[in-house]
Each structure stands twice: as C-alpha cells, then as structure tokens.
Enzyme design. Structure first.
Site, PDB file in Angstrom:
ATOM      1  N   LEU A  54       5.861  -7.368  26.633  1.00 27.20           N
ATOM      2  CA  LEU A  54       5.499  -6.140  27.328  1.00 27.20           C
ATOM      3  C   LEU A  54       6.728  -5.242  27.269  1.00 27.20           C
ATOM      4  O   LEU A  54       7.826  -5.665  27.628  1.00 27.20           O
ATOM      5  CB  LEU A  54       5.130  -6.470  28.788  1.00 27.20           C
ATOM      6  N   ASP A  55       6.561  -4.020  26.769  1.00 24.22           N
ATOM      7  CA  ASP A  55       7.696  -3.108  26.585  1.00 24.22           C
ATOM      8  C   ASP A  55       8.445  -2.883  27.890  1.00 24.22           C
ATOM      9  O   ASP A  55       7.867  -2.957  28.982  1.00 24.22           O
ATOM     10  CB  ASP A  55       7.214  -1.755  26.054  1.00 24.22           C
ATOM     11  N   ALA A  56       9.724  -2.544  27.786  1.00 23.08           N
ATOM     12  CA  ALA A  56      10.552  -2.302  28.974  1.00 23.08           C
ATOM     13  C   ALA A  56       9.995  -1.186  29.839  1.00 23.08           C
ATOM     14  O   ALA A  56      10.102  -1.232  31.065  1.00 23.08           O
ATOM     15  CB  ALA A  56      11.986  -1.977  28.559  1.00 23.08           C
ATOM     16  N   SER A  58       6.896  -0.473  30.267  1.00 27.80           N
ATOM     17  CA  SER A  58       5.580  -0.838  30.780  1.00 27.80           C
ATOM     18  C   SER A  58       5.760  -1.832  31.917  1.00 27.80           C
ATOM     19  O   SER A  58       6.790  -2.485  32.028  1.00 27.80           O
ATOM     20  CB  SER A  58       4.719  -1.454  29.666  1.00 27.80           C
TER      21      SER A  58
END
Length: 197
Positions: A54-56, A58
C-alpha cells in the site's frame, strides 16, 4: 522478501496473520526511508512480512503474515482476492465515469479488469488524515467505493484520473475476507486465516 514455495510458515512458529490500519505517510516496509516512516514504529512482531503493498500516501488495511503460501494468495493477482477501496475524488462522478470504471479503463500499461464502482457517503467513523487533504472550496468532493482484483502500481489513482476525477484520499477498506472494521488508525490486531469470501 521472496515468496515461500511451500505451505509451511516462514518460521517454526504457528503462522501469524496481522491486520494493520496503516496511516498516511507510512511505508509498506519496516525500514523508514526519507520523509516516510516504517512499520517498525507500529509493529514489533518478528518474522512477519507484508502481503500486498500500500503506497505511503494511501491509508488503510495492510496484511502481514509469517505464512509464505498465504502471503502469495493475498499478493498475487492470479488468486483474484478482491480489494475494496474508499476513494475521495475531486468533483462528482457521473454515471458515464462509473460505467467506464465498471467496464475497465485504458491505462498506459493496458486495460484494467472490470471494477465494482459506486458512490458512497463519507465512510462511517472515518479518522482525520494528517496532514489534511487539500480541497478547493469551489470544487466539491465525492467518495467512491471501488473493488478491484488486480494490483498494478498506483492503479486506483490512475483509474479515477483516467475518467476525469483525480483521487484526493485513498483508503483500503478490505482484502478478501479481511477488513478494517473496528480497527483504529495506527493499530494492528491478530487475525485468523479464512477462506476467501
């Protein structure tokens, strides 16, 4: 971390599965990098590994496990485990935009698979984001629920942009049978392995 080739846990201990409500600005790895924090600030559990990044920028559900086979089932799009996202977008998507998301959107790396897409109210019990989302007073924002069964880089953000509604905030609400329900931001809990719903 490479995936294990067997159904055995990565350690000699019974397999563990952790559900973590990842805050904004935290990487899907234990080590911090640049301005981003790492998972070690929140989770002091040995020998667990992220299953599906999960992207930073997000937020929401991140799963970690000591079981290599479970890690593969969660991470690999071939297993088609649906991931549900709550997406705050700029503007108010019309039916044509929702239909495009449901049919599949052309991105620079090809067509996406059809998604489940619908307008929703602001998710209940939603925490404040730090820092807050920047919104323009003249442009309304809308929440969508988007369900996808693939995991391309920054896919949800690229999909909403492709139909004309940039993502302002992105929260993963569930992965297959595992959800954020009852899990405060920055908190983790032990979960039991379940068959996919």
């Amino acid at each position: 971390m490479p995936l294990a080739d067997s159904n055995q846990p990565l350690t000699g201990m019974p397999p563990r599965l952790i559900c973590f409500n990842k805050p904004y600005g935290v990487l899907s790895q234990f080590t911090p990098e640049g301005r981003w924090r790492g998972l070690k600030d929140f989770i002091a559990v040995p020998d667990v590994y992220v299953a599906g990044r999960l992207d930073a920028d997000s937020e929401g559900l991140l799963l970690l496990t000591s079981d290599g086979a479970l890690q593969a089932r969660i991470s690999d799009p071939r297993f088609k485990m649906e991931k549900i996202y709550w997406v705050q977008v700029e503007g108010v998507p019309d039916e044509a935009a929702l239909a495009a998301l449901r049919q599949g959107v052309q991105l620079n790396d090809g067509m996406t698979r059809p998604a489940n897409a619908r307008l929703i109210d602001t998710p209940p019990d939603l925490w404040e984001r730090e820092p807050p989302v920047r919104v323009r007073k003249a442009i309304p924002t809308t929440w969508l629920e988007l369900g996808i069964r693939e995991g391309r880089n920054r896919q949800v953000r690229r999909m909403t942009a492709a139909v004309g509604y940039p993502t302002l905030r992105l929260i993963r609400a569930s992965i297959g049978p595992y959800s954020l329900q009852g899990l405060a931001q920055g908190v983790w809990r032990e979960a039991e392995e379940k068959a996919e719903a």
